[in-house]
Design an enzyme around this catalytic site. Structure first.
Site, PDB file in Angstrom:
ATOM      1  CG  HIS A  63      -2.934   9.631  -2.176  1.00  0.00           C
ATOM      2  ND1 HIS A  63      -3.856   9.549  -3.208  1.00  0.00           N
ATOM      3  CD2 HIS A  63      -3.577   9.140  -1.073  1.00  0.00           C
ATOM      4  CE1 HIS A  63      -4.983   9.043  -2.747  1.00  0.00           C
ATOM      5  NE2 HIS A  63      -4.835   8.777  -1.455  1.00  0.00           N
ATOM      6  CG  ASP A  67      -7.737   4.003  -0.956  1.00  0.00           C
ATOM      7  OD1 ASP A  67      -6.780   4.471  -0.307  1.00  0.00           O
ATOM      8  OD2 ASP A  67      -8.667   4.710  -1.382  1.00  0.00           O
ATOM      9  CG  HIS A  68      -5.341   5.861  -4.125  1.00  0.00           C
ATOM     10  ND1 HIS A  68      -5.914   6.616  -5.130  1.00  0.00           N
ATOM     11  CD2 HIS A  68      -6.151   6.011  -3.042  1.00  0.00           C
ATOM     12  CE1 HIS A  68      -7.016   7.194  -4.678  1.00  0.00           C
ATOM     13  NE2 HIS A  68      -7.171   6.840  -3.404  1.00  0.00           N
TER      14      HIS A  68
END
EC number: 3.1.26.11
Length: 306
Positions: A63, A67-68
């Site tokens: 997603h 933080d990804h």
């Protein structure tokens, strides 16, 4: 195959955990690495591991939360700087192509390789002769995917002892028989390779989930997996808070693992509120429901199928 946890924290980096990224190393199977999510400083974590950017073949983004994905521009640039020239495919929700292309354009970054973007919908997103990857929606407020990686069954081993017992000497004929061919021997006998091949070797199944609260789609994605990687942002008694923040607890992950008949559960995406000692308590809690549970720490390596 092995899973290398490059970052295991939730939301923001902490002293003990970087933000999310997981590498699936398939050097023996296809001489490549697949990366799942790429939080800030993922390339720094890679430098501390055995992972080589030159082996990177695919990146799967669950997603679009920072933080990804915030580690993507730097990692892609470094791969180019280090001489990477093989094409790379990035899978993810709508917007991933715009994010990467804009970051590279505004920073004046030119890559030495081509990126193919696949902005996905639920269903099969990749298949070749070795693997099939499916994705489905989870429940995280923004679109978040879980991935199911299925290794196709491998051909059984050639029974060399049976061949020798039948008077067939080792040599080039063994390769033909291993391929299932019908072969005429020097003495005139005709033998079928299929009669000397063992049972197919069952392929492994790995399920890697993005951020999510409890949702019905999880079960099919996780069913009978050798390894389920699931977020555990909160401890078990914080289920209400987890639901409000669109995350999961240790106990929810463990219940899913038990219901889905997975072989091993690995917990990740651990909140910074839990230090190393508190993380051990999270593990103990999950084990009350699903015994074969592990909690991931940065740079931890897990063999698939062991």
């Amino acid at each position: 195959m092995e899973l290398v946890f490059l970052g295991t924290g939730a939301g923001v980096p902490s002293r003990g955990r970087n933000v999310t990224s997981i590498a699936l190393s398939m050097l023996n199977e296809r001489n490549t690495i697949w990366l799942f999510d790429c939080g800030e400083a993922t390339q720094h974590q890679i430098m501390r591991s055995q992972i080589k950017l030159s082996k990177l073949e695919k990146i799967f983004i669950t997603h679009m939360h920072g933080d990804h994905i915030f580690g993507l521009p730097g990692l892609l640039s470094s791969r180019s700087f280090q001489g990477g020239d093989s094409n790379l495919t990035i899978y993810g929700p709508a917007g991933i192509a715009e994010y990467v292309e804009t970051s590279l354009r505004l920073s004046g970054t030119r890559l030495t390789y081509k990126i193919n973007f696949e902005e996905i919908e639920p269903g099969v997103i990749f298949e070749d002769k070795m693997f099939i990857v499916t994705a489905d929606d989870l429940d995280h407020g923004v679109r978040s995917f879980g991935y199911r990686i299925v290794e196709k069954d491998k051909q059984g081993a050639l029974n060399a002892e049976k061949l020798k017992a039948d008077g067939v000497e080792a040599g080039p004929v063994f390769q033909k028989l291993k391929n299932g061919e019908i072969v005429t021997l020097a003495d005139g006998r005709v033998i079928d390779g299929k009669n000397y091949i063992g049972e197919p070797q069952k392929g492994k199944i790995i399920s890697i989930f993005g951020d999510t609260r409890e949702t019905s789609s999880e079960l099919e994605l996780a069913l009978n997996a050798d390894i389920l990687v699931h977020e555990a942002t909160f401890e078990g008694d914080k289920a209400k808070m987890a639901g409000e923040y669109m995350h999961s607890t240790t106990l929810q992950a463990a219940k899913l693992a038990k219901t889905a008949n997975v072989k091993k559960l690995i917990l990740t995406h651990i909140s910074s509120r839990y230090d190393r000692d508190a993380s051990k308590e999270l593990l103990i809690e999950a084990k009350t429901i699903f015994e074969n549970t592990e909690i991931a720490y940065d740079l931890a390596v897990f063999q698939v199928g062991e």
